[in-house]
Design a protein around this motif. Structure first.
Motif, mmCIF file in Angstrom:
data_model
loop_
_atom_site.group_PDB
_atom_site.id
_atom_site.type_symbol
_atom_site.label_atom_id
_atom_site.label_comp_id
_atom_site.label_asym_id
_atom_site.label_seq_id
_atom_site.Cartn_x
_atom_site.Cartn_y
_atom_site.Cartn_z
ATOM 1 N N ILE A 172 12.690 -6.231 1.266
ATOM 2 C CA ILE A 172 11.569 -6.848 1.967
ATOM 3 C C ILE A 172 10.832 -5.727 2.700
ATOM 4 C CG2 ILE A 172 13.035 -7.565 3.918
ATOM 5 C CD1 ILE A 172 9.843 -9.381 2.697
ATOM 6 N N ILE A 173 9.531 -5.642 2.443
ATOM 7 C CA ILE A 173 8.693 -4.580 2.995
ATOM 8 C C ILE A 173 7.735 -5.202 4.003
ATOM 9 C CG2 ILE A 173 6.931 -2.860 2.419
ATOM 10 C CD1 ILE A 173 8.294 -2.879 -0.459
ATOM 11 N N HIS A 174 7.608 -4.554 5.169
ATOM 12 C CA HIS A 174 6.649 -5.011 6.166
ATOM 13 C C HIS A 174 6.318 -3.886 7.123
ATOM 14 C CE1 HIS A 174 9.682 -5.906 9.492
ATOM 15 N NE2 HIS A 174 10.487 -5.824 8.441
ATOM 16 N N GLY A 175 5.476 -4.173 8.099
ATOM 17 C CA GLY A 175 5.085 -3.174 9.078
ATOM 18 C C GLY A 175 4.311 -2.030 8.451
ATOM 19 N N PRO A 176 4.472 -0.817 8.992
ATOM 20 C CA PRO A 176 3.710 0.338 8.501
ATOM 21 C C PRO A 176 3.976 0.663 7.026
ATOM 22 C CG PRO A 176 4.703 0.845 10.627
ATOM 23 C CD PRO A 176 5.260 -0.485 10.188
ATOM 24 N N ALA A 177 5.077 0.190 6.457
ATOM 25 C CA ALA A 177 5.392 0.464 5.054
ATOM 26 C C ALA A 177 4.570 -0.388 4.090
ATOM 27 C CB ALA A 177 6.880 0.225 4.791
ATOM 28 N N THR A 178 3.927 -1.425 4.576
ATOM 29 C CA THR A 178 3.270 -2.410 3.714
ATOM 30 C C THR A 178 2.359 -1.808 2.646
ATOM 31 O OG1 THR A 178 3.472 -4.064 5.456
ATOM 32 C CG2 THR A 178 1.874 -4.514 3.715
ATOM 33 N N PRO A 179 1.515 -0.821 2.932
ATOM 34 C CA PRO A 179 0.616 -0.312 1.887
ATOM 35 C C PRO A 179 1.308 0.262 0.657
ATOM 36 C CG PRO A 179 -0.186 0.345 4.036
ATOM 37 C CD PRO A 179 1.189 -0.253 4.241
#
Length: 163
Positions: free
Chosen positions: A80-87
């Protein structure tokens, strides 16, 4: 690097997550161990042209398991990817528009998908960062939120690896 060394360092995911083969170590999983895991990825890469190191850790985990004789089934490893890693989940065209380069994570995402990894992204993070659904790599599943995914999967017994 000789081909045999390449295989030893990347037994499950070629070119990503290199490991150092080791013998006579503690806590080596057995082939029969359930090693399914949920990886939470929030950190961004070092600059827009770098592969996300936390995403590469997923490949390293698969390589470590394979080096111990543990084979995973499709869906045993979830991200699950979120926060600053999203792009990192952007299609190349959308990434190019934002960062003036092709997405360096696209080949890694493809390699992880081939290895049976499920990759999810937080819908709230994509909305907050102005990422349209059509700009998300088709290998990535859009979830309601990282929070709900994390709670649901942990309640189902998924061990969490943060980083």
């Amino acid at each position: 690097m000789p081909a045999s060394a390449q295989v030893a360092r990347h037994p499950a995911v070629a070119d990503y997550g290199a490991i150092a083969p080791t013998a006579q170590v503690a806590n080596r999983p057995a082939a029969t161990d359930d090693m399914r895991a949920l990886f939470e990825i929030t950190g961004e890469a070092r600059g827009p042209n770098g592969v996300n190191r936390s995403l590469e850790r997923v490949a390293r985990y698969l390589n470590l398991l394979a080096s111990s004789g543990v084979s995973t089934k499709p869906g045993d490893i979830k991200v699950i990817i979120h926060g600053p890693a999203t792009p990192l989940i952007l299609r190349d065209e959308a990434y190019q528009k934002r960062f003036n380069s092709a997405n360096p994570n696209t080949p890694l995402i493809a390699a992880l998908k081939r290895a049976g990894v499920e990759i999810h992204v937080c819908g709230q993070a994509t909305a907050g960062q102005g990422i349209a659904r059509e700009d998300i790599d088709p290998a990535v599943t859009l979830d309601l939120s990282a929070m709900t995914t994390l709670v649901l999967l942990q309640r189902q017994g998924w061990p969490l690896v943060s980083g």
